[in-house]
Design a protein around this motif. Structure first.
Motif, PDB file in Angstrom:
ATOM      1  N   VAL A 149     -38.099  40.053 -56.351  1.00  8.36           N
ATOM      2  CA  VAL A 149     -37.776  41.321 -57.004  1.00  8.36           C
ATOM      3  C   VAL A 149     -38.168  42.491 -56.110  1.00  8.36           C
ATOM      4  O   VAL A 149     -39.272  42.525 -55.553  1.00  8.36           O
ATOM      5  CB  VAL A 149     -38.502  41.438 -58.364  1.00  8.36           C
ATOM      6  N   ASP A 150     -37.278  43.452 -55.984  1.00  6.91           N
ATOM      7  CA  ASP A 150     -37.586  44.689 -55.273  1.00  6.91           C
ATOM      8  C   ASP A 150     -38.324  45.600 -56.259  1.00  6.91           C
ATOM      9  O   ASP A 150     -37.713  46.183 -57.153  1.00  6.91           O
ATOM     10  CB  ASP A 150     -36.290  45.358 -54.800  1.00  6.91           C
ATOM     11  N   VAL A 151     -39.644  45.688 -56.101  1.00  7.28           N
ATOM     12  CA  VAL A 151     -40.485  46.393 -57.072  1.00  7.28           C
ATOM     13  C   VAL A 151     -40.086  47.861 -57.197  1.00  7.28           C
ATOM     14  O   VAL A 151     -39.970  48.397 -58.305  1.00  7.28           O
ATOM     15  CB  VAL A 151     -41.978  46.264 -56.686  1.00  7.28           C
ATOM     16  N   ASP A 152     -39.854  48.519 -56.072  1.00 14.64           N
ATOM     17  CA  ASP A 152     -39.497  49.946 -56.112  1.00 14.64           C
ATOM     18  C   ASP A 152     -38.169  50.165 -56.833  1.00 14.64           C
ATOM     19  O   ASP A 152     -38.029  51.096 -57.633  1.00 14.64           O
ATOM     20  CB  ASP A 152     -39.422  50.515 -54.692  1.00 14.64           C
ATOM     21  N   LYS A 153     -37.206  49.318 -56.551  1.00 19.48           N
ATOM     22  CA  LYS A 153     -35.898  49.436 -57.192  1.00 19.48           C
ATOM     23  C   LYS A 153     -35.995  49.185 -58.693  1.00 19.48           C
ATOM     24  O   LYS A 153     -35.368  49.887 -59.497  1.00 19.48           O
ATOM     25  CB  LYS A 153     -34.916  48.451 -56.553  1.00 19.48           C
ATOM     26  N   ALA A 154     -36.786  48.184 -59.063  1.00 17.57           N
ATOM     27  CA  ALA A 154     -36.951  47.863 -60.482  1.00 17.57           C
ATOM     28  C   ALA A 154     -37.643  48.996 -61.230  1.00 17.57           C
ATOM     29  O   ALA A 154     -37.242  49.366 -62.340  1.00 17.57           O
ATOM     30  CB  ALA A 154     -37.751  46.569 -60.628  1.00 17.57           C
ATOM     31  N   LEU A 155     -38.678  49.550 -60.619  1.00 16.37           N
ATOM     32  CA  LEU A 155     -39.403  50.643 -61.260  1.00 16.37           C
ATOM     33  C   LEU A 155     -38.497  51.872 -61.407  1.00 16.37           C
ATOM     34  O   LEU A 155     -38.536  52.581 -62.430  1.00 16.37           O
ATOM     35  CB  LEU A 155     -40.653  50.985 -60.455  1.00 16.37           C
ATOM     36  N   LYS A 156     -37.662  52.110 -60.402  1.00 15.84           N
ATOM     37  CA  LYS A 156     -36.731  53.232 -60.462  1.00 15.84           C
ATOM     38  C   LYS A 156     -35.762  53.073 -61.626  1.00 15.84           C
ATOM     39  O   LYS A 156     -35.421  54.046 -62.324  1.00 15.84           O
ATOM     40  CB  LYS A 156     -35.957  53.325 -59.152  1.00 15.84           C
ATOM     41  N   ALA A 157     -35.337  51.839 -61.887  1.00 15.10           N
ATOM     42  CA  ALA A 157     -34.422  51.572 -63.002  1.00 15.10           C
ATOM     43  C   ALA A 157     -35.070  51.922 -64.336  1.00 15.10           C
ATOM     44  O   ALA A 157     -34.430  52.495 -65.233  1.00 15.10           O
ATOM     45  CB  ALA A 157     -34.002  50.114 -62.986  1.00 15.10           C
ATOM     46  N   TRP A 158     -36.347  51.608 -64.457  1.00 14.84           N
ATOM     47  CA  TRP A 158     -37.066  51.941 -65.693  1.00 14.84           C
ATOM     48  C   TRP A 158     -37.191  53.447 -65.862  1.00 14.84           C
ATOM     49  O   TRP A 158     -37.050  53.983 -66.969  1.00 14.84           O
ATOM     50  CB  TRP A 158     -38.450  51.288 -65.686  1.00 14.84           C
ATOM     51  N   TYR A 159     -37.459  54.141 -64.773  1.00 11.68           N
ATOM     52  CA  TYR A 159     -37.630  55.595 -64.856  1.00 11.68           C
ATOM     53  C   TYR A 159     -36.309  56.328 -65.126  1.00 11.68           C
ATOM     54  O   TYR A 159     -36.316  57.482 -65.534  1.00 11.68           O
ATOM     55  CB  TYR A 159     -38.289  56.128 -63.592  1.00 11.68           C
ATOM     56  N   GLN A 160     -35.196  55.635 -64.929  1.00  7.13           N
ATOM     57  CA  GLN A 160     -33.906  56.250 -65.223  1.00  7.13           C
ATOM     58  C   GLN A 160     -33.577  56.220 -66.713  1.00  7.13           C
ATOM     59  O   GLN A 160     -32.674  56.927 -67.165  1.00  7.13           O
ATOM     60  CB  GLN A 160     -32.809  55.549 -64.420  1.00  7.13           C
ATOM     61  N   LEU A 161     -34.304  55.407 -67.480  1.00  8.97           N
ATOM     62  CA  LEU A 161     -34.078  55.376 -68.924  1.00  8.97           C
ATOM     63  C   LEU A 161     -34.732  56.606 -69.559  1.00  8.97           C
ATOM     64  O   LEU A 161     -35.901  56.903 -69.279  1.00  8.97           O
ATOM     65  CB  LEU A 161     -34.677  54.104 -69.544  1.00  8.97           C
ATOM     66  N   PRO A 162     -34.017  57.320 -70.420  1.00  8.10           N
ATOM     67  CA  PRO A 162     -34.579  58.529 -71.033  1.00  8.10           C
ATOM     68  C   PRO A 162     -35.563  58.203 -72.160  1.00  8.10           C
ATOM     69  O   PRO A 162     -35.188  58.075 -73.331  1.00  8.10           O
ATOM     70  CB  PRO A 162     -33.332  59.253 -71.574  1.00  8.10           C
ATOM     71  N   THR A 163     -36.824  58.028 -71.794  1.00 11.71           N
ATOM     72  CA  THR A 163     -37.885  57.750 -72.765  1.00 11.71           C
ATOM     73  C   THR A 163     -39.048  58.694 -72.512  1.00 11.71           C
ATOM     74  O   THR A 163     -39.160  59.294 -71.439  1.00 11.71           O
ATOM     75  CB  THR A 163     -38.391  56.297 -72.637  1.00 11.71           C
ATOM     76  N   ASN A 164     -39.918  58.797 -73.487  1.00 14.07           N
ATOM     77  CA  ASN A 164     -41.132  59.602 -73.304  1.00 14.07           C
ATOM     78  C   ASN A 164     -41.995  59.032 -72.177  1.00 14.07           C
ATOM     79  O   ASN A 164     -42.658  59.782 -71.454  1.00 14.07           O
ATOM     80  CB  ASN A 164     -41.934  59.666 -74.599  1.00 14.07           C
ATOM     81  N   ALA A 165     -42.002  57.710 -72.059  1.00 12.01           N
ATOM     82  CA  ALA A 165     -42.783  57.076 -70.991  1.00 12.01           C
ATOM     83  C   ALA A 165     -42.295  57.531 -69.625  1.00 12.01           C
ATOM     84  O   ALA A 165     -43.098  57.813 -68.723  1.00 12.01           O
ATOM     85  CB  ALA A 165     -42.692  55.558 -71.110  1.00 12.01           C
TER      86      ALA A 165
END
Length: 270
Positions: free
Chosen positions: A220-236
Motif C-alpha cells: 500500500v502506498d501510505v501517502d496516497k491512501a492517506l490523501k484519499a481519506w483527506y479528500q472525503l468531506p468530513t470533520n476529521a
C-alpha cells in the motif's frame, strides 16, 4: 513423603503430556503469556506472536481449520473462539476435549484469560495479565474534549471498495468509550460493519484512526491512501484528525489489549 513425591510426579507427567492446539492467533498469544507455550503442538494461520509460535505446525486458517490435521496431532485440548462452534462440535464426536472462548469485548477477554488459565493450570499468571489490563484502563487518559471516533481496519488507496470499521460490542468500542469519546458508528446493525465512502461522509466522524499493518499490507502506498481519506468531506479531514497506527498487536484480542488501550487512547488525545 513418598506419597507426596509420587503425586507430584503424576502431576508433572500430566503437564508434560499436554497437547494443546490453538485455533486463533489471540488464543496462541494468551497460552504463551500463561507460560504454557511448551504444551502447544499446533496453531492457526497468522499466529505470529511470540516468534516461537511461528515454528509450530499450522492446522489451517482460524476461520476454516483442517479437522484431519487436528485429529492427526492427537491433542488433549483444542481451544477456539465462538465462531469455531461447528469445528468444535465435530471434534467432540471424536472425543477430543475442547474449550470455547469469547474474545470480543474487554470484559470477555479478561474472563477468557481466567477460564483458559484455570483449564491449563496458570491461575496466578492470569491474575497478572488481567491486572495489567485493568491498570491500562485506569491510566488511560480521558479526553477533555469528547468527540466521535471512527476506527478503520486496514489501509487502502481506493475507498470505493468496502471500508471495514469497528462497530458495537467489540473491544475497540470499549476503548473509545474508556478514553472519554464516542463511537462515530451509531447504527445497531453490526459489530464490524462494512461501509462505502458515502456512508463515511454521512457519519462525519470528528476523528478517524486507521489500523494499518505493514506485515499484511506491505504494497500500500501510505501517502496516497492517506490523501484519499483527506479528500472525503468530513470533520476529521477538516480538522486534520486522520491518522494511521501500525502496531502488530492492535487487531489481536489477547492480553496485549492492555497495550492497545494505551496506544489508542494516546492517539485520541494527541
Amino acid at each position: 513423603m513418598k506419597t507426596i513425591f509420587i503425586a507430584l510426579l503424576f502431576v508433572l507427567t500430566l503437564s508434560a503430556n499436554e497437547r494443546i492446539i490453538s485455533l486463533s492467533p489471540s488464543i496462541t498469544e494468551i497460552i504463551y503469556a500463561l507460560e504454557k507455550g511448551d504444551s502447544l503442538v499446533a496453531t492457526s494461520a497468522y499466529s505470529l506472536y511470540p516468534k516461537e509460535a511461528q515454528k509450530l505446525p499450522v492446522v489451517g486458517g482460524y476461520e476454516s481449520p483442517n479437522i484431519e490435521k487436528i485429529i492427526a496431532l492427537s491433542p488433549t485440548l483444542v481451544v477456539a473462539q465462538s465462531y469455531n462452534q461447528t469445528i468444535l462440535d465435530k471434534l467432540e464426536h471424536f472425543n477430543i476435549k475442547t474449550l470455547k472462548l469469547n474474545l470480543k469485548t474487554i470484559d470477555e477477554i479478561k474472563k477468557s484469560i481466567n477460564i483458559l488459565a484455570k483449564e491449563i493450570g496458570s491461575t496466578s499468571i492470569a491474575n497478572k495479565l488481567t491486572t495489567n489490563i485493568d491498570n491500562a484502563l485506569l491510566q488511560a487518559p480521558k479526553n477533555k474534549n469528547p468527540h466521535s471516533v471512527m476506527i478503520v481496519y486496514g489501509l487502502h488507496e481506493d475507498l470505493r471498495n468496502g471500508i471495514y470499521i469497528a462497530g458495537h460490542n467489540i473491544f475497540f468500542e470499549d476503548i473509545i468509550k474508556e478514553c472519554g469519546n464516542t463511537n462515530a458508528y451509531t447504527s445497531d446493525m453490526a459489530s464490524q460493519p462494512v461501509l462505502n465512502y458515502e456512508n463515511v461522509i454521512a457519519l462525519n466522524p470528528q476523528q478517524i484512526i486507521i489500523l494499518h499493518s505493514h506485515a499484511t499490507e506491505k504494497h500500500v502506498d501510505v501517502d496516497k491512501a492517506l490523501k484519499a481519506w483527506y479528500q472525503l468531506p468530513t470533520n476529521a479531514s477538516k480538522n486534520k484528525q486522520i491518522s494511521i497506527v501500525d502496531e502488530d498487536y492492535l487487531h489481536i484480542p489477547s492480553h496485549r489489549v492492555a497495550q492497545t488501550i494505551s496506544r489508542l487512547c494516546r492517539e485520541m488525545n494527541d
